[in-house]
Write a protein that holds these residues in place. Structure first.
Motif, PDB file in Angstrom:
ATOM      1  N   PHE A  45     -13.668  -3.058 -62.046  1.00 39.36           N
ATOM      2  CA  PHE A  45     -13.159  -1.839 -62.769  1.00 39.36           C
ATOM      3  C   PHE A  45     -12.419  -1.044 -62.005  1.00 39.36           C
ATOM      4  O   PHE A  45     -11.357  -0.321 -62.598  1.00 39.36           O
ATOM      5  N   THR A  46     -12.700  -0.571 -60.490  1.00 32.79           N
ATOM      6  CA  THR A  46     -11.927   0.350 -59.944  1.00 32.79           C
ATOM      7  C   THR A  46     -10.408  -0.004 -59.710  1.00 32.79           C
ATOM      8  O   THR A  46      -9.661   0.657 -59.432  1.00 32.79           O
ATOM      9  N   SER A  47     -10.171  -1.509 -59.861  1.00 34.11           N
ATOM     10  CA  SER A  47      -8.737  -1.785 -59.751  1.00 34.11           C
ATOM     11  C   SER A  47      -7.828  -1.658 -61.183  1.00 34.11           C
ATOM     12  O   SER A  47      -6.719  -1.812 -61.178  1.00 34.11           O
ATOM     13  N   LEU A  48      -8.596  -1.684 -62.403  1.00 31.62           N
ATOM     14  CA  LEU A  48      -8.248  -1.641 -63.547  1.00 31.62           C
ATOM     15  C   LEU A  48      -6.828  -0.609 -63.838  1.00 31.62           C
ATOM     16  O   LEU A  48      -5.870  -1.021 -64.352  1.00 31.62           O
ATOM     17  N   ALA A  49      -6.937   0.474 -63.354  1.00 37.41           N
ATOM     18  CA  ALA A  49      -5.986   1.737 -63.578  1.00 37.41           C
ATOM     19  C   ALA A  49      -4.715   1.326 -62.980  1.00 37.41           C
ATOM     20  O   ALA A  49      -3.631   1.494 -63.475  1.00 37.41           O
ATOM     21  N   ALA A  50      -4.893   0.698 -61.565  1.00 33.49           N
ATOM     22  CA  ALA A  50      -3.781   0.377 -60.804  1.00 33.49           C
ATOM     23  C   ALA A  50      -2.894  -0.675 -61.366  1.00 33.49           C
ATOM     24  O   ALA A  50      -1.884  -0.727 -61.420  1.00 33.49           O
ATOM     25  N   VAL A  51      -3.891  -1.454 -61.767  1.00 33.59           N
ATOM     26  CA  VAL A  51      -3.090  -2.824 -62.432  1.00 33.59           C
ATOM     27  C   VAL A  51      -2.654  -2.530 -63.829  1.00 33.59           C
ATOM     28  O   VAL A  51      -1.066  -2.956 -64.219  1.00 33.59           O
ATOM     29  N   THR A  52      -3.083  -1.654 -64.709  1.00 36.31           N
ATOM     30  CA  THR A  52      -2.268  -1.357 -65.929  1.00 36.31           C
ATOM     31  C   THR A  52      -1.026  -0.543 -65.830  1.00 36.31           C
ATOM     32  O   THR A  52      -0.283  -0.579 -66.517  1.00 36.31           O
ATOM     33  N   ASP A  53      -1.206   0.536 -64.557  1.00 40.55           N
ATOM     34  CA  ASP A  53       0.154   1.154 -64.279  1.00 40.55           C
ATOM     35  C   ASP A  53       1.152   0.262 -63.993  1.00 40.55           C
ATOM     36  O   ASP A  53       2.313   0.227 -64.372  1.00 40.55           O
ATOM     37  N   ALA A  54       0.911  -0.895 -63.089  1.00 43.54           N
ATOM     38  CA  ALA A  54       1.840  -1.882 -62.483  1.00 43.54           C
ATOM     39  C   ALA A  54       2.380  -2.729 -63.806  1.00 43.54           C
ATOM     40  O   ALA A  54       3.416  -3.203 -63.718  1.00 43.54           O
TER      41      ALA A  54
END
Ligand code: PGA
Length: 267
Positions: A45-54
């Protein structure tokens, strides 16, 4: 209608946001995605925002998934994440019913049913994991086990068109998953995958035949092709072997080779 081919990995409880984003970016720089293929990665979950940004500039055929979700849209559920929260991030897919959640976090088929309904109502994809334990296999009830899991999880799904376009099944025998697992043989997988196919048709009617079935559990480049050559297997759901970009690419390549082999065998 030809079923799509899917290949992806679940990072489980690994990676920081920057590690997941770097994985996503390197993967998009190096992978070639054939036309009828979808890839996916399922970070914590904690990586989802960074990945959707990328992923703002990433290919549509590379989906981003979450590892779990709560069935309610909001409320007093400390520590949980809702479907609207995931949808707001631009997530494509939600994994439900992974064996580790069933085993360690009391995930029940009845709760999975509520989760399936919540995810489908939001128009997100579901990757529903099913599979028998070693004990259920020893008692020769693997087919009954996956049929029960599917029937309960998909119970009451009324919009068949939506369900068949959004649902994919991961068949992961619990005894084959993880470092302590026993790698399965294609002969172990074939009859159960076939039972899953029959159950999907029983629950969803004829369109159920179009729902992709992935195999997962100790998949690596040496055995990936043996599973994708099976006629009821439409892709792979990989853990450890795909946690580096190199491993992801090598296993994906092997899975495509097996798929082509299977096409030749079946004519
Ligand atoms: P594994 O994990 O490939 O590391 O066995 C599979 C899974 O848990 O989905």
């Amino acid at each position: 209608m030809t079923r799509p081919f899917l290949f992806g990995t679940n990072f489980k409880m690994n990676q920081t946001p920057s590690e997941s984003a770097a994985f996503y970016t390197r993967l998009t720089e190096t992978v070639k995605i054939p036309k009828d293929v979808n890839l996916f990665i399922i970070p914590p979950f904690t990586s989802l925002a960074a990945v959707t940004d990328a992923a703002q500039t990433g290919p549509d055929a590379l989906w981003i998934g979450a590892q779990n979700v709560h069935w309610a849209s909001d409320g007093a559920y400390t520590g949980e994440i809702s479907v609207p929260m995931l949808a707001a991030l631009g997530i494509d897919l939600v994994l439900l019913g992974h064996a580790e959640r069933r085993r360690d976090f009391h995930e029940t088929d009845a709760n999975l049913n509520k989760k399936v309904h919540a995810v489908l109502a939001a128009g997100l994809r579901v990757l529903l994991a099913v599979g028998e334990t070693a004990e259920e296999r020893a008692f020769a009830v693997s087919e009954e086990t996956v049929a029960r899991q599917l029937k309960i999880a998909l119970h009451g799904v009324a919009d068949i068109e939506r369900a068949t376009s959004l649902v994919q099944i991961a068949y992961e025998p619990v005894w084959s998953i993880g470092a302590g697992g026993t790698p399965a043989k294609p002969d172990d997988i074939d009859p159960v995958a076939n039972a899953i196919r029959r159950t999907l048709a029983a629950v969803l009617g004829e369109p159920g035949a179009n729902v992709p079935i992935l195999y997962g559990g100790s998949v690596d480049p040496s055995n990936a092709g043996s599973f994708t050559a099976l006629s009821d297997i439409d892709g792979l759901f990989v853990g450890r072997a795909a946690w580096t970009v190199e491993g992801f690419l090598a296993t994906f390549k092997a899975s495509l080779a097996g798929r082509n082999e299977g096409d030749r065998v079946s004519g």
